[in-house]
Scaffold this motif. Structure first.
Motif, mmCIF file in Angstrom:
data_model
loop_
_atom_site.group_PDB
_atom_site.id
_atom_site.type_symbol
_atom_site.label_atom_id
_atom_site.label_comp_id
_atom_site.label_asym_id
_atom_site.label_seq_id
_atom_site.Cartn_x
_atom_site.Cartn_y
_atom_site.Cartn_z
ATOM 1 N N VAL A 262 0.828 -1.356 -0.016
ATOM 2 C CA VAL A 262 0.074 0.041 -0.020
ATOM 3 C C VAL A 262 1.037 1.270 -0.113
ATOM 4 N N SER A 263 2.025 1.231 0.387
ATOM 5 C CA SER A 263 3.006 2.364 0.874
ATOM 6 C C SER A 263 3.506 2.564 -0.581
ATOM 7 N N TYR A 264 3.953 1.608 -1.281
ATOM 8 C CA TYR A 264 4.446 1.649 -2.548
ATOM 9 C C TYR A 264 3.507 2.182 -3.269
ATOM 10 N N ALA A 265 2.124 1.645 -3.361
ATOM 11 C CA ALA A 265 1.073 2.155 -4.214
ATOM 12 C C ALA A 265 0.927 3.734 -4.132
ATOM 13 N N ASN A 266 0.736 4.108 -2.766
ATOM 14 C CA ASN A 266 0.698 5.494 -2.694
ATOM 15 C C ASN A 266 1.867 6.402 -3.225
ATOM 16 N N GLY A 267 2.973 5.960 -2.876
ATOM 17 C CA GLY A 267 4.147 6.581 -3.438
ATOM 18 C C GLY A 267 4.055 6.597 -4.963
ATOM 19 N N LEU A 268 3.602 5.482 -5.760
ATOM 20 C CA LEU A 268 3.279 5.477 -7.242
ATOM 21 C C LEU A 268 2.543 6.222 -7.639
#
Length: 608
Positions: A262-268
């Protein structure tokens, strides 16, 4: 598969076993019934582990080697030499038949025994019946006890292959049930035979209760994984659907924000939004740049007309120079607008086609003001019938002229004359700076223009003259100095004329869609006694092209309306054998640098 969603699979596949160990430590912290949790690769090697103490961690590799990872049962007892230890495990990977590895949990045996003891005490207080127990696991050669109450009679257990059964001996009834197969667990309960009737029903539930406890260990591990992975997976899938509909807001599902994916997706999402904003700004700048380029291009036509009209006016030279300076200033404003809104990354050449007289006159006017207090000084500029244009960096060219005028004035002493003259012939422009000072000795003159050489200037470094020489050479020109002692010095600048003057009576062709340009060029042609064939659109020009000689000077505007580009027409004419083609445009020469045979000029007529 569920474990892979937690990120263990990806982290292990990329060798990030430190990250895997952090995940395992989190599992261990949240589930006190475990004493150790580890990640084992497909080859059975322990790659990451979390344990309650160093001793357990040290024994993990031996314990892992005793576990049958190919078992269909997710729990079993393993003996690494210090007694049977209950373990549970789950495959990591998309395929259970060929997993990438396993997550293995070691259950606290003491906690398991305490559960049996606690339940026996509870049953005694509930039913008033003393209940003894024994739990054993199948080692392959028989059932091996791992938990038993002190009062359990060891002679009673049965090695029967049946999954369940009972036996009465010495007034005690022993009943048993088996869970699993090759690595199954058998649980025995004993109670007084006289209490069989009242206790038989409860015994059935006791078996299932303890079987449930064994499954609980597996369930806790899977539940932990499922709890977080399913939450984050659902959030990611939901966000993918929202993004397909144009919603690029961050994922804010409670409890999922700390998940790695989720953190990676938000960063993306943040990067996508930042890119979109940058792209939007670039698009705006590009649009403004296009508009500025069009304004700068279009304004050159009326400016050229004003400049040409000023040349024919019967007025003092200073007033004519003032008009040309004003025209040049308006052109500078257009250039500044173009530069300010130039699209990011767009190449720009500082060199432009300039009317040399128009950019020299402001420098001379500035010097007159600068040296106004020197009453004995005469400073003048003349351009007798010559208005050549050249491809120069305006600011750099004016700096060179300014330095040369300063040098000449300083060479005079208290009084004298400095005259600047502009002429043109044979496709070249000549700018001469003359002074009637003391002159320069031949020995010194030979060295001037070299780096570090100076003359008659306190604290001078010679860099200004050296820089002027190298700059003019880069522009295809030259700088020469002649001097006669006691008579004065002449510095001559030579530059190639871009807008070559057409001889009187000569014939040229013009293709431009601007009526003002046509009017301006026709007046200039009439004054020069030249013949002009003008065309307002490509269709008119194409119809007459076959009748034109191949060496006729052709002047073509870049913007011909309806998206037609003059440079494209020029390429076709060049391929057909036309040898003298010039882009008469307001655009930078850099724009046409890919066509080395193509000359570039401004919108001014080519007659001197």
């Amino acid at each position: 598969m569920l474990v892979s969603l937690l990120g263990v699979k990806e982290a292990a596949a990329s060798g990030q076993f430190g990250l895997v160990e952090k995940r395992l430590a989190s599992v261990l912290k949240s589930n006190p019934q475990y004493v150790a949790v580890c990640y084992v690769d497909a080859g059975g090697k322990t790659r990451a582990a979390a344990a309650n103490n160093a001793k357990i961690r040290q024994e993990l590799p031996r314990l892992v080697s005793a576990v049958n990872l190919k078992s269909v049962w997710p729990w079993q007892f393993a003996d690494a030499g210090s007694g049977p230890v209950p373990v549970v495990f789950a495959p990591v990977g998309a395929s259970k038949r060929r997993p990438a590895g396993y997550v293995l949990g070691v259950i606290d045996r003491g906690a398991l025994e305490a559960e049996f003891s606690s339940y026996a005490e509870y049953y005694a207080s509930w039913r008033g019946i003393k209940l003894d127990y024994l739990a054993a696991f199948n080692s392959g050669s028989g059932y091996v006890p791992f938990a038993a109450s002190p009062g359990f009679q060891r002679s009673a257990p049965s090695a029967s292959e049946w999954h369940s059964g009972s036996r009465e001996q010495d007034g005690r009834l022993t009943v048993f049930n088996t869970f699993g197969h090759a690595y199954g667990v058998r649980v025995y309960f004993q109670l007084p035979a006289r209490q069989l009737v009242s206790g038989a029903t409860e015994l059935r539930w006791i078996f299932f209760a303890f079987f449930a406890f064994l499954l609980l260990a597996v369930g806790l591990l899977v539940l932990y994984i499922t709890k977080y992975s399913s939450r984050s997976t659902a959030a990611l899938l939901r966000k993918m659907e929202e993004m397909s509909k144009g919603d690029f807001s961050r994922i804010t599902t409670p409890g999922a924000e700390s998940d790695r994916y989720v953190s990676y997706a938000n960063g993306l999402i943040d990067r996508i939004l930042a890119y979109e904003e940058a792209h939007r700004k670039d698009a705006q700048l590009a649009a403004l740049g296009k508009l500025a380029a069009q304004v700068a291009h279009d304004i050159r036509s009326p400016l050229a007309a004003m400049g040409a009209a000023a040349k024919g006016l019967d007025m003092p030279q200073e007033q004519r120079g003032l008009i040309r300076a004003a025209v040049d200033r308006i052109r500078d404003i257009a250039e500044d607008l173009l530069e300010h809104y130039r699209a990011p990354g767009e190449k720009h050449s500082a060199r432009q086609v300039h009317d040399l007289a128009a950019i020299i006159e402001p420098v001379v006017a500035e010097k007159k003001l600068q040296y106004a207090e020197r009453t004995g000084l005469k400073l003048g500029f003349s351009a007798p019938g010559a208005y050549p244009a050249a491809l120069v960096d305006k600011k750099e060219f004016q700096r060179i002229i300014s330095n040369l005028l300063n040098n000449a004035v300083e060479a005079l002493g208290t009084g004298g004359s400095v005259q600047l003259e502009l002429t043109a012939r044979d496709g070249k422009a000549f700018i001469k700076v003359k002074d009637d000072g003391n002159g320069i000795a031949p020995a010194v003159l030979a060295r001037l223009g070299s780096k570090g050489e100076t003359h008659g200037k306190a604290g001078g470094t010679g860099l200004g003259l050296y820089h002027a020489c190298s700059t003019l050479e880069a522009w295809g020109g030259s700088l020469q100095i002649t001097s006669v002692p006691a008579e004065g010095t002449i510095v001559t600048l030579e530059l190639p004329v871009i807008q070559t003057a057409v001889r009187a009576g000569g014939k040229i062709a013009l293709l431009d869609d601007d009526a003002l340009v046509h009017m301006n060029w026709k007046l200039a042609a009439k004054a020069a006694g030249a013949e002009l064939q003008s065309f307002k659109n490509p269709q008119e020009f194409a119809a007459a092209a076959e009748t034109l000689p191949r060496d006729i000077p052709l002047y073509i505007d870049s913007e011909l309306g309806d998206g037609v580009k003059g440079e494209d027409i020029a390429v076709g004419l060049h391929e057909r054998g036309f040898t003298d083609i010039t882009m008469a445009t307001g655009h930078d020469a850099e724009k046409f640098s890919h066509l080395p045979w193509l000359k570039v000029s401004g919108k001014e007529p080519p007659w001197a």
